[in-house]
Design an enzyme around this catalytic site. Sequence first.
Site, PDB file in Angstrom:
ATOM      1  N   HIS A  22       0.845  -1.205   0.000  1.00  0.00           N
ATOM      2  CA  HIS A  22       0.000   0.000   0.000  1.00  0.00           C
ATOM      3  C   HIS A  22       0.875   1.248   0.000  1.00  0.00           C
ATOM      4  O   HIS A  22       1.797   1.368   0.801  1.00  0.00           O
ATOM      5  CB  HIS A  22      -0.910  -0.017   1.235  1.00  0.00           C
ATOM      6  CG  HIS A  22      -1.665   1.236   1.431  1.00  0.00           C
ATOM      7  ND1 HIS A  22      -1.406   2.090   2.469  1.00  0.00           N
ATOM      8  CD2 HIS A  22      -2.655   1.803   0.711  1.00  0.00           C
ATOM      9  CE1 HIS A  22      -2.222   3.119   2.392  1.00  0.00           C
ATOM     10  NE2 HIS A  22      -2.989   2.968   1.331  1.00  0.00           N
ATOM     11  N   ASP A  30       6.416   5.822 -21.323  1.00  0.00           N
ATOM     12  CA  ASP A  30       6.435   5.727 -22.780  1.00  0.00           C
ATOM     13  C   ASP A  30       7.823   5.309 -23.258  1.00  0.00           C
ATOM     14  O   ASP A  30       8.762   5.160 -22.461  1.00  0.00           O
ATOM     15  CB  ASP A  30       5.954   7.032 -23.426  1.00  0.00           C
ATOM     16  CG  ASP A  30       6.855   8.236 -23.190  1.00  0.00           C
ATOM     17  OD1 ASP A  30       8.074   8.075 -22.958  1.00  0.00           O
ATOM     18  OD2 ASP A  30       6.334   9.365 -23.260  1.00  0.00           O
ATOM     19  N   ASP A  64      -4.814   3.796  -4.607  1.00  0.00           N
ATOM     20  CA  ASP A  64      -4.847   4.287  -3.226  1.00  0.00           C
ATOM     21  C   ASP A  64      -5.937   5.345  -3.085  1.00  0.00           C
ATOM     22  O   ASP A  64      -5.960   6.322  -3.825  1.00  0.00           O
ATOM     23  CB  ASP A  64      -3.479   4.886  -2.877  1.00  0.00           C
ATOM     24  CG  ASP A  64      -3.292   5.131  -1.399  1.00  0.00           C
ATOM     25  OD1 ASP A  64      -4.303   5.293  -0.685  1.00  0.00           O
ATOM     26  OD2 ASP A  64      -2.131   5.167  -0.951  1.00  0.00           O
ATOM     27  N   MET A  74       2.974  13.235 -16.425  1.00  0.00           N
ATOM     28  CA  MET A  74       3.976  14.281 -16.632  1.00  0.00           C
ATOM     29  C   MET A  74       3.327  15.424 -17.390  1.00  0.00           C
ATOM     30  O   MET A  74       2.778  15.213 -18.479  1.00  0.00           O
ATOM     31  CB  MET A  74       5.171  13.734 -17.421  1.00  0.00           C
ATOM     32  CG  MET A  74       6.274  14.756 -17.608  1.00  0.00           C
ATOM     33  SD  MET A  74       7.609  14.183 -18.686  1.00  0.00           S
ATOM     34  CE  MET A  74       8.325  12.878 -17.700  1.00  0.00           C
ATOM     35  N   TYR A 113      10.003  12.911 -12.695  1.00  0.00           N
ATOM     36  CA  TYR A 113      11.224  12.089 -12.694  1.00  0.00           C
ATOM     37  C   TYR A 113      11.623  11.711 -11.264  1.00  0.00           C
ATOM     38  O   TYR A 113      12.030  10.575 -11.007  1.00  0.00           O
ATOM     39  CB  TYR A 113      12.391  12.829 -13.362  1.00  0.00           C
ATOM     40  CG  TYR A 113      12.313  12.935 -14.864  1.00  0.00           C
ATOM     41  CD1 TYR A 113      11.742  11.946 -15.649  1.00  0.00           C
ATOM     42  CD2 TYR A 113      12.837  14.048 -15.509  1.00  0.00           C
ATOM     43  CE1 TYR A 113      11.689  12.062 -17.031  1.00  0.00           C
ATOM     44  CE2 TYR A 113      12.797  14.168 -16.889  1.00  0.00           C
ATOM     45  CZ  TYR A 113      12.215  13.177 -17.641  1.00  0.00           C
ATOM     46  OH  TYR A 113      12.170  13.287 -19.009  1.00  0.00           O
ATOM     47  N   TYR A 131       4.439  12.254 -23.882  1.00  0.00           N
ATOM     48  CA  TYR A 131       3.879  12.389 -22.531  1.00  0.00           C
ATOM     49  C   TYR A 131       2.979  11.216 -22.146  1.00  0.00           C
ATOM     50  O   TYR A 131       2.083  11.359 -21.336  1.00  0.00           O
ATOM     51  CB  TYR A 131       3.130  13.730 -22.367  1.00  0.00           C
ATOM     52  CG  TYR A 131       4.047  14.916 -22.488  1.00  0.00           C
ATOM     53  CD1 TYR A 131       4.824  15.317 -21.407  1.00  0.00           C
ATOM     54  CD2 TYR A 131       4.156  15.601 -23.678  1.00  0.00           C
ATOM     55  CE1 TYR A 131       5.684  16.404 -21.514  1.00  0.00           C
ATOM     56  CE2 TYR A 131       5.019  16.686 -23.803  1.00  0.00           C
ATOM     57  CZ  TYR A 131       5.781  17.078 -22.713  1.00  0.00           C
ATOM     58  OH  TYR A 131       6.628  18.150 -22.819  1.00  0.00           O
ATOM     59  N   ASN A 133       3.143   8.962 -20.015  1.00  0.00           N
ATOM     60  CA  ASN A 133       3.701   8.482 -18.742  1.00  0.00           C
ATOM     61  C   ASN A 133       2.672   8.661 -17.636  1.00  0.00           C
ATOM     62  O   ASN A 133       2.005   9.684 -17.560  1.00  0.00           O
ATOM     63  CB  ASN A 133       4.956   9.285 -18.375  1.00  0.00           C
ATOM     64  CG  ASN A 133       5.984   9.260 -19.479  1.00  0.00           C
ATOM     65  OD1 ASN A 133       6.448   8.205 -19.875  1.00  0.00           O
ATOM     66  ND2 ASN A 133       6.316  10.428 -19.994  1.00  0.00           N
TER      67      ASN A 133
END
Length: 145
Positions: A22, A30, A64, A74, A113, A131, A133
């Site tokens: 958890h 990507d 969560d 991103m 990042y 993008y 990600n």
Amino acid sequence: MLRGIDPVLSPELLRILRAMGHGDDIVIADANFPAESCAAELVRLDGLSAPQVTRAILSVMPLDDFVDDPVCSMAIVGDANTLPPVVALMQSVIDEVADKPAAIKPLERFAFYERARAAFAIVQTGETRHYGNLLLKKGVIASPE
């Protein structure tokens, strides 16, 4: 092969998802993401899109619901308010598949990042749209009683 398990989920990825606890993060990255240099654990799923991998992971992993931002993307550099088309597709997948859907929160590139480097694992896809990600925070599976 297993019944009820999306075939996108490789044995290595299933092991990682099972081992995560958890609050642990997993990144769907990507093809251009610097996954090799960022990942504690790296799974490559070349040839698959980020939305496909998002769907597969969320078919077995809860998000969560104790945090405000269980899903982050991103942000576009210089245009943080614009939602990239591939992220819009991933939001549709989240809305459809997640047990508790959440809105994707954009993070500044270097903040993304930083979170990726601290993530439990990174799954690098063959996604070529910019993008593509996503960072997912694992939730709790409720007790049946």
